[in-house]
Design a protein around this motif. Sequence first.
Motif, mmCIF file in Angstrom:
data_model
loop_
_atom_site.group_PDB
_atom_site.id
_atom_site.type_symbol
_atom_site.label_atom_id
_atom_site.label_comp_id
_atom_site.label_asym_id
_atom_site.label_seq_id
_atom_site.Cartn_x
_atom_site.Cartn_y
_atom_site.Cartn_z
ATOM 1 N N GLY A 1 0.599 -1.103 0.072
ATOM 2 C CA GLY A 1 0.267 0.029 -0.170
ATOM 3 C C GLY A 1 0.918 1.171 -0.290
ATOM 4 N N GLY B 1 0.758 5.364 0.206
ATOM 5 C CA GLY B 1 -0.007 7.149 0.559
ATOM 6 C C GLY B 1 0.284 8.209 1.660
ATOM 7 N N HIS C 1 -4.009 8.245 4.455
ATOM 8 C CA HIS C 1 -4.781 7.760 4.038
ATOM 9 C C HIS C 1 -3.981 6.507 3.260
ATOM 10 C CE1 HIS C 1 -9.070 5.967 1.454
ATOM 11 N NE2 HIS C 1 -8.022 5.751 0.652
ATOM 12 N N TRP D 1 -3.816 3.625 0.141
ATOM 13 C CA TRP D 1 -4.859 2.586 -1.166
ATOM 14 C C TRP D 1 -3.857 1.625 -1.485
ATOM 15 C CZ3 TRP D 1 -4.062 7.697 -1.944
ATOM 16 C CH2 TRP D 1 -5.283 8.749 -1.894
ATOM 17 N N ASP E 1 -9.214 -5.163 -3.753
ATOM 18 C CA ASP E 1 -8.857 -3.534 -3.265
ATOM 19 C C ASP E 1 -8.537 -2.983 -2.194
ATOM 20 O OD1 ASP E 1 -7.495 -3.778 -5.782
ATOM 21 O OD2 ASP E 1 -9.088 -2.422 -6.817
ATOM 22 N N SER F 1 -8.658 0.301 0.230
ATOM 23 C CA SER F 1 -8.450 1.898 0.091
ATOM 24 C C SER F 1 -9.405 1.974 2.032
ATOM 25 C CB SER F 1 -9.587 2.563 -1.083
ATOM 26 O OG SER F 1 -9.256 3.945 -0.393
ATOM 27 N N THR G 1 -13.319 0.363 0.920
ATOM 28 C CA THR G 1 -13.820 -0.990 0.397
ATOM 29 C C THR G 1 -15.342 -1.289 1.284
ATOM 30 O OG1 THR G 1 -11.628 -1.592 -0.710
ATOM 31 C CG2 THR G 1 -13.212 -2.733 -1.055
#
Length: 280
Positions: free
Chosen positions: A159, A161, A181, A183, A193, A195, A224
């Motif tokens: 991930g 962010g 945050h 992603w 995925d 988020s 998600t």
Amino acid sequence: MHGTARHQGSVGRAYRQHRVEILVFACFSVGLAGPVLGQDADLAKQLSNPISSLVSVPLQYNYNEGFLGGDGEQHVLNIQPVIPFSISEDWNLISRTIVPLIDQTGVVPGQGNKSGVGGITQSFFFSPKAPTKNGLIWGVGPVITTPSLTDGLGSEQWGLGLTAVALKQSGPLTVGFLGNHVWSVTDNDIYGDASNTFLQPFLSYTTPKATTFGINTEAVYNWTTEDWAVPINVTVAQLLTLGDQPVQITGGVRYWADSADNGPEGWGARLALTYLFPKG
């Protein structure tokens, strides 16, 4: 591949076997520790600032229960080194790492007991060395998360962010906010995925005797699944010395105000032992 699995299993077994010893060591440290000087309340106050120019190594233990309707429980030991680097006359780069060692039972349907290393979170904050004219301390930078090193203990993806923190310290009070945050940037997770938004408002009060009373939330919103996970933590911490080594001992409770279906519920606990390495 089988060698890696055996290594992961040995890490989990070692943590499960020594979890109690870790906590006993923290309590024993309190017995050996001596008082700190009054001016060291400033050192305790620096620990309330996530991006202070102070090297620290917190060992933070969290207990959560109530998974799957009440039977599941989880023990997490977070190893969280914080290392500041001076990159110019006016700017610092602060590295904050979270390495979770997890032991859990009845958290995932059909999984039973699971122990090992979860996903690592690595944050970097670019922060001015001096506060603003209004006394605001701030930092911003990238955050990276890794796949869990043990199957079943978190995401299977990388991930990427952004993270930011802002706070103000006035007298004994510290009030601030840290958030990020992340992603997912790979596409190999059975859950799809990712988020996720992390929100951590915090408030603390440090006395002249270096005792710190704190409250915060560590809320995560999963975009998600559209689920919140919101633990509220209330803690008391004391700065002490082990010989010449300053340490902070923390104890407290946590309450899950909200969580996903089959997630943690009710009350939990937090203990921490933080080693400090002030300059000079």
